[in-house]
Design an enzyme around this catalytic site. Structure first.
Site, PDB file in Angstrom:
ATOM      1  N   GLY A 167      15.832 -25.655  67.073  1.00 57.88           N
ATOM      2  CA  GLY A 167      15.401 -25.646  65.677  1.00 57.88           C
ATOM      3  C   GLY A 167      16.291 -24.755  64.814  1.00 57.88           C
ATOM      4  CG  PHE A 168      16.701 -25.511  60.635  1.00 57.31           C
ATOM      5  CD1 PHE A 168      17.712 -26.308  61.166  1.00 57.31           C
ATOM      6  CD2 PHE A 168      15.988 -26.013  59.546  1.00 57.31           C
ATOM      7  CE1 PHE A 168      18.009 -27.555  60.637  1.00 57.31           C
ATOM      8  CE2 PHE A 168      16.280 -27.263  59.012  1.00 57.31           C
ATOM      9  CZ  PHE A 168      17.284 -28.031  59.551  1.00 57.31           C
ATOM     10  CB  THR A 169      13.980 -20.118  63.408  1.00 59.77           C
ATOM     11  OG1 THR A 169      13.378 -20.666  62.235  1.00 59.77           O
ATOM     12  CG2 THR A 169      13.839 -18.623  63.390  1.00 59.77           C
ATOM     13  CB  CYS A 171      10.235 -16.720  55.149  1.00 64.85           C
ATOM     14  SG  CYS A 171       9.291 -18.254  55.132  1.00 64.85           S
TER      15      CYS A 171
END
Lengths: 347, 347, 347, 347
Positions: free
Chosen positions: D14-16, D148
């Site tokens: 995934g992105f993270t 976030c």
């Protein structure tokens, strides 16, 4: 209005289908009788197309086609060749926006696609670009609206053939840049915003199927490459042409004027001042206009031709309505008068 | 650190100057002694470059140059040839990022630019791309960092020359797509956000000056066209190449591996799965990496080569630091280790 | 057409001026007699506005005003108050798109602007939003078209006043997001593409002058903050409202229906399915439509109201034409029928 | 290096997860031992993360966890609470980037999420923001990296509590603007490029779960609304605060200096000249920096606080590495030195 034509849009929840709904809804001679969608039956058209929230219409089952004057098919490739009998039963005039009836022979479909179910209809079907095939469209029953990238390329190069600057044997490289709407509403990882934004991505480095249309309608083999860039609408074709002999600017202006001087949707843009000196997708976004232009590179004996359209309009839905206007003998620009916006962001 | 080199950046308020400051500030072997700016004297560097707000440094008058080990000139074309004596007085090593010392002869400057004030220095100056000219850079006094679009093109095509797939007589069309930082920090109507966003704009249809660099360092005349697209950083060169004979994929993989297998900043990307199958500016944004790749189009006897760099990095500031590393005998990757981001928007 | 009204656009080379030209050119009851520009005299309007390349009209000197029925002034703040006599000599109806005649008293101009040269005209001038001031516009001589951010806010909140959900004493925070066209065609470093793209930038953290319009026409003091985001057109106002007592969804639907049920350009969007569940600038880009919607946050006793317009259309040029339609007794939607596009990129 | 810590990333495709790989790969004290992915087992990490094409590592089955010093879990909410025993068996230190261990009580999870499987661990888990909870992180076994949007908000407001400008009873509206990476790599129609680009979309009008974190760690109920805008990375929180008494700029500068003067990743930006006068996501894109700033609106007794982070960095992966640095007693900035880029497009 007693003279209004009824129209249906099959595949109306997709991007092209929504654009057809918008155009037909604003068209003085058409009335939208039906908009079909398998996935969104009974939803309002505004559910999928927020710009059409004011339109009082709901999607219906594509299997229950109403009888109309003109049926526009905005379905994925393969659907129209399968359902063409039902389409033709439902409407006197069928305008297909897929690739299913664009080429003339079964052999071409064997080469470029996965064959064809109804080769018997290929001769009957008329290709629309009106700019190259207007006469055949008059009264046509089955119209195959041209592919977006092929349209941009053909519009750019056709005047050079008309003026005998090109014969078809020349080397031509076509480098196309397109927006994300060409991928349709489906999505997928490559189309997701984080992956798709800000890109210059070779998405069809070679072998794009639109080469077949260009070859058929220009008689020219092109070296064709398509890049995805960061816009939603728009196709820009840069054609790097190497004519046999020297060419002058005056000749080129003459060629483009002869081919497009009377065309309601074409304009030639080549140099001049200001910010927008050549064709740009932004300048035609939302409209049925096409822009073409050129520049000479004598050191390389090269002629560079630029062509820009909105792939959703001149490259599909707008072109389809234009073709229907011609087929029915209506004013060619009817329903297609929108002039576009300035400024506009990523169109 | 007793071994640290001192460096100054002349023209440090521009985009390229800011990128140099960022790189030198994070470089283990350099210390930034001076950053000059005519317009922003006494302002902090963070005033112009928000990413450098933590850096405790103010712009100074470019006429008062401190004595340093290396001076990087990030000034507009024409400034370095005028001030080169002052630059060389101030520093043992001068790295110029403008076009002023890239070509070898006065004749070339007469043809492509407005002549040259200091033709006596042209022979001494060494062109940097380290990938093509590494040996000459060792110990060089005056280094001319290559142009961004030329760099992208040369990196894409050079392995074909090394492997004798190209000889220099072939037809080559180079269609480049670039971001808005190439226009610099100056602005103007064409660069304003409303006019510049979402565009595919032919901004150098023919006659781009970087053709001269490509011709000099590859020995190849290219048909060169540059388009502006919607990104800030990035240059992507698509080279449409027509080799004399047939070429196989295996040969191409071999050619690129031979040329770049040991290069720390180059990688070859050609097909494979996933979203990013070919070189893309997004994949190298912010880094000193270059990506190259290819695809064959046998029907058109064409070879398509893709090349992508960050024009601010591998295309200017990163390349300049890389060249300085080579010239001083440092680790080539020193200060250039950043691997880039994923996802990243319009880079 | 014997009944056509003649119109001129003063300040026609700017963004708003171009939008007026587009609308008037496509308007069934108007004929554009003159488009003035100091900087582009004798250039075609297409030189500045690429979407108008088909329009056969050249900019003329703003000092030589022709006699027309309606003059639209799209000049920077301060110009109209200086030239109002000339404008009124030239036309029976003047529609001013600047802030020069929006407020009613000299005191307000002293507080929010740099005073006023012609306070004698402030009472005569009628503020347009037609949705709040339709009756006064009928036959008006001098119309002050509302500010874009004020328009978005007023349209969002007005139904709450009509329905006595708000009285004017409540705490209201308005957080606005706008596109780059609000900065006009002028440009400057902050508007350049590299600096302006991809931003969330507080550009009017406090003290935006449109607060004055909101205060005058709603009787409400708002805590107002404007952010610039990455789009070209569009203004989205998020109003965080703290009503005195509890509010129910049904009441809100009723309030918005009562205020806007018969308005041709307003629609209420609040929840429902699909991608576009609340007002969005993309859904109205290029159109004169405004979208409003809401959501309740009972835990915080908060009501969130969303409002979205195209700042160039409902926020300036479209609104001005709408007001002229009302003033002259024409069909309100004449020339403003465009339904917008889907998909559309950064509008 | 004998002192290097081994690390694994669970959910690395995934992105993270990709961001964690990038950071750990460049970290002087960590060595990546394992990267797991259910969907991309045996693919190289570069297949999913093009910036990591140089990294020689393949995804492995998340069920076969290697024994490491630190395990970073970048899995969707719910996975960590289910697999926490396996995670803790595999590693001495677990840093979880999901919401699974951020709140302290089962009641909170009942209210804001779908309950909790392992309430026994909630007390042990330490919340990271290091800026508010540094002391508790030292030697922690189980770290819950903050959300976030909560991070952006807490960082903006915390100095006001430290300085007794806020007590927790005040009215606070937080209007957040975020990029598309917050939606993750999954996609879906709303995240597709044509629908997602150029938007201002209310995606969490009310009831966003990060309210719970803000309430727990600031002791403040906030009226919270999140908008999606056109960027890939970034979260900008605009906090509209209504303090009880008058506040002066000097006090505010003092408060932010007291809280963040020694923080390596925080900077205060409030006014000053240049283009970037307040916190902006672009200025911190790719970095672990946070920017905070403010402006006073005395007429409305309002204080506006701006806060900007990169949601992928300071808002998740960067913060997680920062927390691990603190927990292990390493240099806090180790592996997090990247200063960001200028210019950068949509970050």
């Amino acid at each position: 209005m007693t003279d209004t034509y009824t129209a249906s849009v099959v595949g109306a929840s997709g991007f092209t289908g929504g654009e057809l709904l918008r155009l037909l809804n604003g068209h003085p001679e058409f009335e939208v009788a039906q908009a079909t969608s398998r996935s969104y039956e009974r939803k309002t058209v505004g559910h999928q197309h927020p710009n059409l929230r004011n339109m009082d219409l709901r999607f219906t089952d594509p299997q229950d086609l109403e009888s109309v004057d003109v049926l526009f098919a905005a379905t994925p490739h393969g659907v129209s060749m399968e359902r063409i009998d039902a389409f033709q039963d439902a409407a006197d005039t069928v305008v297909d926006l897929s690739a299913d009836f664009r080429l003339s022979t079964e052999e071409q479909y064997d080469e470029w696609y996965d064959g064809h179910d109804r080769p018997d209809l290929l001769e009957e079907a008329e290709y629309a670009l009106p700019e190259i095939n207007r006469d055949n469209l008059d009264g046509a029953d089955l119209i195959a609206s041209g592919g977006c990238n092929a349209t941009a390329t053909i519009l750019g190069l056709k005047p050079l053939f008309d003026a005998d600057i090109l014969s078809g044997d020349e080397q031509v490289v076509v480098d196309v840049k397109v927006g994300s709407s060409e991928g349709g509403a489906g999505g997928g990882a490559a189309s997701s915003h984080p992956e798709r934004s800000g890109i210059v991505r070779p998405y069809a480095p070679t072998g794009h199927r639109h080469e077949a249309e260009i070859e058929e309608f220009l008689g020219l083999s092109v070296s064709f490459t398509v890049h995805a860039v960061d816009m939603t609408r728009g196709a820009a074709a840069t054609c790097h042409v190497f004519p046999d002999g020297p060419v002058k600017k005056k000749e080129l202006w003459g060629a483009y004027r002869d081919s497009y001087g009377d065309e309601p949707f074409m304009r030639t843009v080549a140099g001049g001042g200001g910010v927008y000196r050549y064709p740009e997708p932004k300048a035609v976004a939302g409209t049925n206009h096409g822009e073409v232009g050129f520049e000479l590179d004598p050191g390389n004996r090269r002629l560079v031709v630029f062509s820009a359209i909105d792939n959703m309009m001149k490259g599909s839905a707008g072109q389809a309505v234009h073709a229907a206007n011609v087929a029915l003998g209506l004013e060619e620009t009817a329903g297609l008068e929108f002039q576009g916006l300035h400024p506009v962001g990523a169109p």
